[in-house]
Design a protein around this motif. Structure first.
Motif, short mmCIF file in Angstrom:
data_model
loop_
_atom_site.label_atom_id
_atom_site.label_comp_id
_atom_site.label_asym_id
_atom_site.label_seq_id
_atom_site.Cartn_x
_atom_site.Cartn_y
_atom_site.Cartn_z
N TYR A 1 55.94 41.55 87.57
CA TYR A 1 57.26 42.02 87.97
C TYR A 1 57.04 43.45 88.52
CZ TYR A 1 59.55 38.44 85.46
OH TYR A 1 59.88 37.12 85.12
N GLN A 2 58.22 43.68 89.64
CA GLN A 2 57.94 45.15 90.17
C GLN A 2 59.44 45.60 90.39
OE1 GLN A 2 56.91 44.81 94.53
NE2 GLN A 2 54.99 46.22 93.95
N ALA A 3 59.36 46.99 90.28
CA ALA A 3 60.79 47.73 90.49
C ALA A 3 60.55 48.66 91.32
CB ALA A 3 60.94 48.49 89.21
N ASN A 4 61.50 48.43 92.74
CA ASN A 4 61.20 49.29 93.86
C ASN A 4 62.53 50.24 93.84
OD1 ASN A 4 59.30 47.59 94.30
ND2 ASN A 4 60.05 46.25 96.16
N CYS A 5 63.28 50.64 92.62
CA CYS A 5 64.05 51.30 92.91
C CYS A 5 64.03 52.72 92.90
CB CYS A 5 65.29 51.12 91.74
SG CYS A 5 64.37 51.11 90.16
N ALA A 6 62.89 53.31 92.90
CA ALA A 6 62.64 54.61 92.74
C ALA A 6 62.62 55.21 94.29
CB ALA A 6 60.96 55.15 92.22
N MET A 7 62.52 54.56 95.13
CA MET A 7 62.62 54.93 96.54
C MET A 7 64.06 55.29 97.03
SD MET A 7 59.67 53.38 96.41
CE MET A 7 59.72 51.54 96.64
N PRO A 8 65.12 54.18 96.64
CA PRO A 8 66.26 54.69 97.11
C PRO A 8 67.05 55.76 96.39
CG PRO A 8 66.26 52.54 96.22
CD PRO A 8 64.79 52.83 96.46
N LEU A 9 66.41 55.66 95.11
CA LEU A 9 66.90 56.75 93.95
C LEU A 9 66.50 58.24 94.35
CD1 LEU A 9 68.84 57.18 91.56
CD2 LEU A 9 66.88 56.64 90.23
N ARG B 1 66.36 46.99 80.15
CA ARG B 1 65.40 48.29 79.75
C ARG B 1 65.52 49.09 80.80
NH1 ARG B 1 61.85 46.74 75.49
NH2 ARG B 1 62.72 44.85 74.62
N PHE B 2 65.50 48.83 81.82
CA PHE B 2 65.77 49.62 83.10
C PHE B 2 67.16 50.15 83.13
CE2 PHE B 2 62.30 50.31 86.22
CZ PHE B 2 61.33 49.37 85.65
N ARG B 3 68.08 49.60 82.75
CA ARG B 3 69.32 50.18 82.63
C ARG B 3 69.41 51.51 81.68
NH1 ARG B 3 73.90 47.64 83.94
NH2 ARG B 3 72.91 45.78 83.60
N GLU C 1 59.36 59.44 86.11
CA GLU C 1 60.61 59.91 85.29
C GLU C 1 61.20 58.56 84.76
OE1 GLU C 1 63.40 62.44 87.33
OE2 GLU C 1 64.61 62.19 85.64
N ILE C 2 60.98 57.61 85.80
CA ILE C 2 61.87 56.31 85.05
C ILE C 2 60.66 55.95 84.35
CG2 ILE C 2 62.49 53.95 85.62
CD1 ILE C 2 63.34 55.14 88.65
N VAL C 3 59.54 55.59 84.49
CA VAL C 3 58.38 55.07 83.41
C VAL C 3 58.39 55.93 82.29
CG1 VAL C 3 55.87 54.87 83.36
CG2 VAL C 3 56.95 54.07 85.41
N GLY C 4 58.56 57.07 82.57
CA GLY C 4 58.52 57.95 81.20
C GLY C 4 59.81 57.72 80.10
N LYS C 5 60.72 57.13 80.78
CA LYS C 5 61.86 56.79 79.73
C LYS C 5 62.01 55.11 79.72
CE LYS C 5 65.98 58.84 81.07
NZ LYS C 5 66.76 59.43 82.22
N LEU C 6 61.12 54.60 80.24
CA LEU C 6 61.26 53.26 80.14
C LEU C 6 60.47 52.65 78.91
CD1 LEU C 6 62.08 50.52 81.80
CD2 LEU C 6 59.80 50.42 82.75
N HIS D 1 52.22 45.78 79.42
CA HIS D 1 51.20 46.89 79.52
C HIS D 1 51.86 48.15 79.98
CE1 HIS D 1 48.06 44.11 77.96
NE2 HIS D 1 48.51 43.40 79.05
N PRO D 2 51.20 49.35 79.85
CA PRO D 2 51.91 50.57 80.28
C PRO D 2 52.07 50.41 81.92
CG PRO D 2 50.04 51.24 79.11
CD PRO D 2 50.06 49.42 79.24
N PRO D 3 53.43 50.47 82.35
CA PRO D 3 53.86 50.29 83.63
C PRO D 3 52.90 51.24 84.71
CG PRO D 3 55.78 50.94 82.55
CD PRO D 3 54.61 51.10 81.78
#
Ligand code: ARG
Length: 657
Positions: free
Chosen positions: A40-48, A10-12, A62-67, A74-76
């Motif tokens: 679960y946790q996604a830490n990819c927004a920092m490097p991105l 889904r993140f892809r 932005e990611i959450v908006g498209k996820l 539940h809503p991230p």
């Protein structure tokens, strides 16, 4: 199903258009470390964010908006600098649990694209006593084979026995010169072992004496180089200092290596010098090293007498090893030892010469591989072939026979240079389409931090080691049974059977639960302990699930088929449920870098969560029928997951402990 894989998919999609290659970003979607922040946790927004030059929280938004994860999360939530926290919906979890309960594979999918793996493990040199390192290779290899197979891959397990090397020259020489007829008549393997050890000692003695001057010279040279480099570090400016220090460290580690070699050589010399009988033999057989090579060469040249002796010795030696495999419950698909490749070696050398990959250097035939100080010798001056030549022949054979996608070699770390060179040479030879991996592991140490030796005295080998573990386990099992509040429950027969299962498991699990690359300290007491990350604790957890069913006279099969469902009302229930659904993830992690300790860690965590449930919630005396059934189903899935997980480690369970 594999939750993590699903989330990453889904993140892809969400990252599409934000990053060209999201691989490293997707790796940052992980199970949460702390349950308070979600599952679960996604830490990819920092490097991105850094990459795009945008504030990470905006990128997270932005990611959450498209996820698109609505169907199961539940809503991230976005926290701190831009962490994306995800929480799975209970409804979805319970549906998955229902699926896992009804599934023989406990919800673990088979891989989409199965690969063929050849796994080369155990591979002891026959006639030498097997040592603890071979147990390590055996259990790690066996568990990788089981796990890959369970995931749906095709696995060929191959025991590359050392059944053709110089040790046979040694035994043959010993047999011809030092044999004790009576001892050989009574216990042939033991006598062969003695002969091997004796000849090996004399050979090492001479080698030690011969190499001492060179080793001393090298040590001195390295000490001087270190002094020079220390000066260089002192006078280097800031920019050059780091590099100079690195060079110094390299020199120091080289010196340590030489010193270790020196110590070994001196020890071997002293062992003979200190023993009058051995000294006499050493003096009487000054040319033993050359003679041993001649015996080996004769065997390799199909000399009738030596070949006959080899055929006489081999079955005895193999039977001895087989006995250990039976006890460890380990089987191989094939056992193509070194002797199997013998007749292919001339052709291997010829092929490599023809392709100009091998050439003569100082009389020997060598393959020169980039990045190594020394070439790989594949044929000696005297015409003899080497360990490496056989390994090349084995690669060719395996590739043409099974066309594997990967060949894994489970061998201790001291052979890493051999494998680096071997793989480089194989790639030059054209085998570029196969993953060649050295699954390296560290040394087993005793409590003083020295390499663990199976107890001195020739009679106590690996079999003795296993016996000792079973004895210790027997002690633990009896003590535990005697301490039961309602009195002991097990018969002597049962206690023995359990101790046997638990003792063997303890040895395996102690090996498997370590990061394979580290050395670890062997301790009987720790490995059979009922507390902590041990097989005993895992087996105990399993037995506990079964004892709940026994106590409540529950027919689990019927319960599973009834309309009863798992409900997640209590936090410990939910925590356990989540762990149960992460089994597939744990198995993927285990094979990703071939690390069985990923699986043991998972099982340990699972068992702890089960223990929390057991302590905080009533199962048999739950408030309502539906809650009781739900918890019983959780026990069922826990028990089956532990059992399956342990089975993939090559470990059995018992219903009572
Ligand atoms: N026989 C070797 C030893 O005991 C290990 C062999 C490992 N496998 C291989 N293909 N080289 O050290």
């Amino acid at each position: 199903m594999n939750i993590l894989t699903e989330l990453r998919n889904r993140f892809r999609s969400a990252l599409d258009g934000m990053a060209d290659d999201p691989t490293d970003l997707l790796a940052m979607v992980r199970p949460a470390q702390d349950a308070r922040f979600g599952d679960y946790q996604a830490n990819c927004a920092m490097p991105l964010g850094k990459r795009l030059g945008k504030p990470p929280r905006d990128v997270a938004a932005e990611i959450v908006g498209k996820l698109d994860v609505d169907d199961f999360c539940h809503p991230p939530e976005i926290a701190g600098p831009g962490f994306i926290n995800l929480r799975l919906k209970n409804q979805w979890l319970t549906e998955r649990l229902g699926g896992a309960l009804a599934d023989r594979r406990l919800g673990v999918p088979e891989v989409d694209g199965p690969r063929t793996y050849v796994i080369d493990y155990s591979s002891p040199n026959v006639a030498k006593e097997m040592h603890v390192g071979h147990v390590r290779s055996t259990v790690i290899g066996d568990s990788l084979a089981r796990t890959l197979r369970f995931l749906g891959h095709r696995v060929i397990s191959d025991n590359h026995l050392g059944d053709w090397g110089t040790q046979f020259g040694m035994i043959i020489y010993g047999f011809k010169n030092f044999k004790d007829d009576e001892a050989y008549g009574q216990q042939p393997v033991k006598e062969l072992g003695r002969l091997y050890k004796l000849v090996n000692q004399l050979v090492s003695y001479n080698n030690g004496k011969r190499s001492l001057p060179e080793l001393e010279r090298r040590a001195k040279e390295r000490e001087e180089a270190i002094e020079g480099q220390q000066d260089a570090v002192a006078s280097a400016d800031k920019a050059a200092k780091k590099k100079a220090k690195k060079a110094l460290r390299k020199l120091q580690s080289q010196l340590n290596e030489t010193k270790a070699e020196l110590d070994t050589a001196r020890d071997k010399i002293q062992a003979v010098d200190d023993d009058p009988q051995l000294s006499t033999l050493a003096a009487q057989h000054p040319g033993i090293n050359e003679a041993v090579l001649r015996e080996t060469a004769k065997l390799h040249a199909d000399d009738e007498e030596n070949l006959k002796l080899w055929h006489e010795f081999l079955p005895e030696c193999r039977a001895d090893i087989q006995h250990i495999y039976d006890r460890l419950d380990v089987r191989f698909d094939c056992e193509y030892g070194e002797s199997f490749y013998h007749h292919q070696l001339p052709d291997v050398v010829a092929q490599l010469r023809e392709k100009s990959l091998a050439r003569e250097s100082e009389g020997a035939v060598c393959v020169f591989v980039d990045g190594f100080d020394t070439p790989m010798i594949i044929q000696k001056k005297d015409g003899a072939y080497l360990y490496a030549t056989t390994d090349l022949a084995a690669i060719q054979y395996r590739m043409s026979t099974w066309k594997p996608a990967a060949i894994l070699y489970v061998v201790d770390h001291r052979q890493s240079e051999h494998f680096d060179k071997l793989f480089a040479a194989a790639r030059l030879w054209g085998y570029t389409d196969v993953e060649l991996r050295h699954i390296s592991f560290g040394t087993v140490l005793d409590e003083d931090g020295k390499p663990f030796k199976t107890r001195a005295g020739d009679t106590v080998g690996l079999a003795g080691l296993l016996d000792e573990a079973v004895n210790k386990a027997h002690g633990v099992v009896c003590a535990n049974d005697d301490a039961k509040p309602t009195g002991a429950e097990l018969s002597d027969e049962e206690r023995k059977h359990i101790a046997n299962v638990v003792g063997h498991a303890a040895i395996k699990y102690a090996d498997l639960s370590q990061n394979r690359e580290s050395d670890y300290v062997f301790s009987y007491d720790k490995m059979v302990a009922l507390e902590g990350n041990t097989a005993t604790y895992m087996q105990y957890s399993y037995a506990r699930t079964q004892s709940i069913f026994a106590k409540g006279q529950i027919d689990v099969d019927a319960l599973r088929e009834s309309s009863a469902e798992i409900a997640l009302d209590h936090p410990t229930e939910r925590a356990l449920a989540l762990a149960l659904l992460q089994f597939a993830e744990a198995l993927d992690e285990t094979v990703a870098d071939y690390r069985p300790n990923q699986l043991t860690s998972y099982l340990f965590e699972l068992a702890k969560r089960f223990s929390d449930l057991y302590q905080q919630c009533q199962v048999l005396k739950a408030e309502s029928e539906s809650m009781r059934n739900s918890r019983l189903l959780l026990c069922d899935l826990t028990g089956r997951t532990i059992k399956q997980g342990l089975d993939l480690l090559g470990i059995r369970v018992v219903d009572k402990m």
